[in-house]
Motif scaffolding. Structure first.
Motif, PDB file in Angstrom:
ATOM      1  N   ASP A  42       0.716   4.106  -2.796  1.00 10.18           N
ATOM      2  CA  ASP A  42       0.403   5.488  -2.398  1.00 10.18           C
ATOM      3  C   ASP A  42       1.485   6.449  -2.873  1.00 10.18           C
ATOM      4  O   ASP A  42       1.186   7.570  -3.301  1.00 10.18           O
ATOM      5  N   THR A  71       4.066  11.866   3.382  1.00 10.48           N
ATOM      6  CA  THR A  71       3.407  11.073   4.435  1.00 10.48           C
ATOM      7  C   THR A  71       3.613   9.569   4.232  1.00 10.48           C
ATOM      8  O   THR A  71       3.283   8.789   5.123  1.00 10.48           O
ATOM      9  N   CYS A  72       4.182   9.168   3.102  1.00 11.24           N
ATOM     10  CA  CYS A  72       4.536   7.761   2.893  1.00 11.24           C
ATOM     11  C   CYS A  72       5.800   7.380   3.668  1.00 11.24           C
ATOM     12  O   CYS A  72       6.136   6.210   3.769  1.00 11.24           O
ATOM     13  N   ILE A  92       1.018   7.077  -6.626  1.00 10.01           N
ATOM     14  CA  ILE A  92      -0.144   7.949  -6.842  1.00 10.01           C
ATOM     15  C   ILE A  92       0.195   9.392  -6.477  1.00 10.01           C
ATOM     16  O   ILE A  92      -0.103  10.326  -7.231  1.00 10.01           O
ATOM     17  N   ALA A  93       0.837   9.582  -5.333  1.00  9.85           N
ATOM     18  CA  ALA A  93       1.204  10.932  -4.897  1.00  9.85           C
ATOM     19  C   ALA A  93       2.152  11.578  -5.902  1.00  9.85           C
ATOM     20  O   ALA A  93       2.007  12.770  -6.228  1.00  9.85           O
ATOM     21  N   GLU A 100       4.778  -0.184   7.792  1.00  9.61           N
ATOM     22  CA  GLU A 100       3.991   0.346   6.684  1.00  9.61           C
ATOM     23  C   GLU A 100       4.379   1.760   6.266  1.00  9.61           C
ATOM     24  O   GLU A 100       3.588   2.484   5.654  1.00  9.61           O
ATOM     25  N   LYS A 156       0.818  -1.217   0.000  1.00 10.29           N
ATOM     26  CA  LYS A 156       0.000   0.000   0.000  1.00 10.29           C
ATOM     27  C   LYS A 156       0.849   1.264   0.000  1.00 10.29           C
ATOM     28  O   LYS A 156       0.575   2.200  -0.749  1.00 10.29           O
ATOM     29  N   VAL A 157       1.885   1.314   0.831  1.00  9.94           N
ATOM     30  CA  VAL A 157       2.690   2.529   0.916  1.00  9.94           C
ATOM     31  C   VAL A 157       3.406   2.827  -0.409  1.00  9.94           C
ATOM     32  O   VAL A 157       3.570   3.997  -0.784  1.00  9.94           O
ATOM     33  N   ALA A 179       1.272  14.436   0.318  1.00  7.54           N
ATOM     34  CA  ALA A 179       0.901  13.011   0.343  1.00  7.54           C
ATOM     35  C   ALA A 179       2.130  12.137   0.141  1.00  7.54           C
ATOM     36  O   ALA A 179       2.258  11.076   0.766  1.00  7.54           O
ATOM     37  N   TYR A 180       3.049  12.557  -0.724  1.00  7.80           N
ATOM     38  CA  TYR A 180       4.284  11.815  -0.967  1.00  7.80           C
ATOM     39  C   TYR A 180       5.068  11.690   0.337  1.00  7.80           C
ATOM     40  O   TYR A 180       5.478  10.592   0.723  1.00  7.80           O
TER      41      TYR A 180
END
Length: 107
Positions: free
Chosen positions: A9, A24-25, A12-13, A98, A5-6, A21-22
């Motif tokens: 994500d 926060t991964c 996508i970011a 994660e 998921k990470v 958002a990038y």
């Protein structure tokens, strides 16, 4: 392709040019190595990717993903405003709890 998921994500970011958002991964103490520079911590990572997004407008398309004992490697076709675009880059990731703990981008 089944990405953690990470990592999904992160892609996508990047493709949305969303530096918040990038970042926060990544863990608060994560480290990124790119273009000969080291970026420490989530805030520095956010500033680094915001600057890179502005300069390169790079998007990623996952080509392959391999999990090893201590790191994972995402190969991604990266396109943007830079010489040689598109190119396949290797994203060497260490993931724990994660979140990305370290990222090293190589050609």
């Amino acid at each position: 392709m089944n990405l953690p998921k990470v990592v999904a994500d992160l892609v996508i970011a990047q493709n949305n040019f969303d530096s918040v958002a990038y970042a926060t991964c990544f863990s608060e103490t994560a480290v990124v190595f790119d273009e000969g520079k080291t970026h420490n911590g989530r805030k520095e990572i956010e500033h680094w990717i915001a600057d890179a997004n502005e300069r390169y407008e790079a998007t990623m398309k996952a080509v392959s993903f391999e999990e090893k004992e201590t790191e994972s490697i995402l190969k991604a076709e990266t396109s943007g405003k830079f010489p040689g675009s598109p190119i396949v880059l290797n994203y060497h990731l260490e993931i724990a709890d994660e979140l990305i703990q370290s990222l090293k981008i190589t050609g």
